[in-house]
Each structure stands twice: as C-alpha cells, then as structure tokens.
Design a protein around this motif. Sequence first.
Motif, short mmCIF file in Angstrom:
data_model
loop_
_atom_site.label_atom_id
_atom_site.label_comp_id
_atom_site.label_asym_id
_atom_site.label_seq_id
_atom_site.Cartn_x
_atom_site.Cartn_y
_atom_site.Cartn_z
N ILE A 151 0.87 -1.18 0.00
CA ILE A 151 0.00 0.00 0.00
C ILE A 151 0.90 1.23 0.00
CG2 ILE A 151 -1.91 1.16 1.16
CD1 ILE A 151 -2.56 -1.72 0.31
N ARG A 152 0.89 1.99 -1.07
CA ARG A 152 1.82 3.10 -1.21
C ARG A 152 1.27 4.39 -0.59
NH1 ARG A 152 7.06 1.98 -3.07
NH2 ARG A 152 7.05 4.26 -3.02
N GLU A 153 1.93 5.50 -0.90
CA GLU A 153 1.67 6.76 -0.22
C GLU A 153 0.26 7.29 -0.50
OE1 GLU A 153 6.02 6.38 -1.28
OE2 GLU A 153 4.11 6.11 -2.32
N PHE A 154 -0.37 7.80 0.57
CA PHE A 154 -1.64 8.51 0.51
C PHE A 154 -2.80 7.66 -0.02
CE2 PHE A 154 1.69 11.76 0.32
CZ PHE A 154 1.31 12.58 1.37
N VAL A 155 -2.69 6.36 0.11
CA VAL A 155 -3.81 5.47 -0.23
C VAL A 155 -4.88 5.59 0.85
CG1 VAL A 155 -4.51 3.05 -0.46
CG2 VAL A 155 -2.43 3.86 -1.58
N THR A 156 -6.15 5.59 0.44
CA THR A 156 -7.26 5.61 1.39
C THR A 156 -8.14 4.39 1.17
OG1 THR A 156 -8.53 7.05 -0.12
CG2 THR A 156 -7.31 8.12 1.66
N LEU A 157 -8.36 3.64 2.24
CA LEU A 157 -9.22 2.45 2.22
C LEU A 157 -10.27 2.62 3.30
CD1 LEU A 157 -6.40 -0.30 2.04
CD2 LEU A 157 -7.52 0.87 0.13
N TRP A 200 -1.04 -4.66 -5.26
CA TRP A 200 -0.24 -3.43 -5.23
C TRP A 200 -1.20 -2.27 -5.44
CZ3 TRP A 200 5.29 -2.42 -6.96
CH2 TRP A 200 6.14 -3.42 -6.47
N MET A 201 -1.22 -1.35 -4.47
CA MET A 201 -2.05 -0.16 -4.59
C MET A 201 -1.12 1.04 -4.53
SD MET A 201 -5.42 -1.12 -2.35
CE MET A 201 -6.47 -2.48 -2.90
N LEU A 202 -0.94 1.69 -5.67
CA LEU A 202 0.04 2.75 -5.77
C LEU A 202 -0.54 4.08 -5.28
CD1 LEU A 202 1.80 1.79 -9.12
CD2 LEU A 202 2.15 0.93 -6.80
N ALA A 203 0.28 5.11 -5.28
CA ALA A 203 -0.03 6.36 -4.59
C ALA A 203 -1.39 6.93 -4.96
CB ALA A 203 1.06 7.40 -4.89
N SER A 253 -2.83 1.40 -10.30
CA SER A 253 -1.83 2.44 -10.52
C SER A 253 -2.27 3.74 -9.85
CB SER A 253 -1.60 2.64 -12.01
OG SER A 253 -1.05 1.47 -12.58
N ASN A 254 -1.38 4.73 -9.91
CA ASN A 254 -1.60 5.99 -9.19
C ASN A 254 -2.95 6.61 -9.50
OD1 ASN A 254 1.29 5.40 -9.62
ND2 ASN A 254 1.59 7.22 -8.35
N ASN A 255 -3.64 7.04 -8.44
CA ASN A 255 -4.92 7.72 -8.53
C ASN A 255 -6.06 6.84 -9.02
OD1 ASN A 255 -4.44 10.83 -7.95
ND2 ASN A 255 -2.69 10.09 -9.15
N THR A 256 -5.91 5.54 -8.95
CA THR A 256 -7.06 4.66 -9.18
C THR A 256 -8.14 4.99 -8.15
OG1 THR A 256 -5.81 2.83 -10.14
CG2 THR A 256 -7.87 2.27 -9.03
N THR A 257 -9.39 5.08 -8.61
CA THR A 257 -10.49 5.44 -7.70
C THR A 257 -11.66 4.49 -7.90
OG1 THR A 257 -9.86 7.78 -7.77
CG2 THR A 257 -12.09 7.27 -7.02
N LEU A 258 -12.04 3.81 -6.82
CA LEU A 258 -13.21 2.94 -6.84
C LEU A 258 -14.29 3.57 -5.98
CD1 LEU A 258 -11.67 -0.63 -6.34
CD2 LEU A 258 -11.97 0.65 -8.47
#
Length: 261
Positions: A90-96, A114-117, A134-139
């Motif tokens: 879980i990379r930087e600034f990920v929100t779950l 892998w959940m990128l920044a 990848s970066n900024n993926t949004t669900l």
Amino acid sequence: MSQTSIHPTAVVDPGARLGTGVQVGAFTLIGADVEIGDNTIIGSHCSFHGPTRIGRDNHFVGHAAIGGQPQDKKSKGERTELVIGDRNVIREFVTLNRGTATGSNVTRIGNDNWMLAYTHVAHDCIVGNHCVFSNNTTLAGHVDVGDWVIISGFAGAHQFCRIGSHAFIGMGALVGGDVPPFTMVAADEHGRPRGINSEGLKRRGFEPERITKIKRAYRTLYVAGVPLAEAKAQLAEQAKDSEDVREMLEFIEAGGRPLLR
C-alpha cells in the motif's frame, strides 16, 4: 523471529492488537479495534482506524489512511469493518474505507495486491488477489474487482460496477458498467471495450489455444453485432469446452450494472 518495533512518536491505542515482527513508523496512529498481522511494515504518518483486520506481511509505505469512516451520507457511525489480506503493498496517501451498514458491512481487500499512490477504495468494495492499481485509481462504493486486474493511472469505476478477473483498465478510463473477465477497456468517453488482455494472459501462462477461445468469445459479445440474448446463447455453446468462456458467461448472467458495451 523479529520483534515488534514501534517508533517513539507513534501512538498505538491499548485496544489495538499487533502481531510479532510488526514495525510502526514515526507519527503513525493506530486506533482501537485494529488488528495487524505478523511482519507487517507500517511507514510514517499513517492512520489506522477500527474495526480493521489486517493480515501478515503487508507493507504500508507512508501517509496511508486505513479504515476510515465510509464517505456515505447514509452512514450513521454503525460498526462496520475493513478486512485486508496478506502481502499487500500500500503506497503513499492510499485511502481504504470501511463498509456501510446499508451495504455489505465490510470492505474487503485480498492478497498480493499493489495499490500505488493516491489509490482510493471506497466503502463496501471487494478487491480480489494479485491486482495492480496504478496511481490515482479510484473505486466508488460497492465495486467488485476480480483477481489479476490491472487498473491504470487516473482510472475509476462507478459505484456498483463489477470488473472481472484478468481485465485491464486503460489510463484515464471511467468505467460505468460491468467489465467482463479478460477484457481491455480504453479511455473513450466513459470507457469502451477494446479487445482482450492478451498480453497479460500470456504473461500469466495462458496457452495460445486458450487465448484464442477467449478472443472468439469477445468477438461474439462485442464484434458480431448480435443482441445480448443471442450472444449469451452462443457463449453457452462455446463454454462447453472452455472454462474461461464459462467464467465470462457466468459473470454476465450474474447481473449488476448494465454490461459495458
């Protein structure tokens, strides 16, 4: 066996449970009712709120916000959960976020992802195993993602969408419908199917004959120009000698949001 290590500036609630070998970085907060499995590494400036259950051998790099309240106006602070499996990065600034009482009550992340920044996974989502966001993926809320899915940077999925196993979502694509297994989606208005993820399947050891059957199924569904009911009938015949086509057909028949076509 390594010992648990907590930086002096970290704050760990007495109601949290940390396994053996857990490392907690500077200025990280771990709240009550948080369980973290063995040998998990947590970087600096992270926050963990419960109820959250995290497996072993995960790596939270830094500034991640884990287990926060669901971003849903219907949520009234009910007891809901976030459950994370093993060996995730879980990379930087990920929100779950945790689930909601009006949804499934739980947000669930599998193993080896892998959940990128700046990835965001909202309430009540289900994410399988071996995915790369990848970066900024949004669900958005209630999104269901199968195994081995790759989502490129700045791509997102609308609430209640399903993304089948081995799918590939291209950079900037906005998914507004269900994506069948093995399908590639490109950024085109709200995302459109653009063939199958053949390169990804090759890398995972799919034999040429197997990929050919998946391509045939894709053409039946998206290229032949037949109504969905007729396409499903043809897929049913093709599924008799292909587990992969059967998986596609079962995904379609399970329903959800309208099929991305």
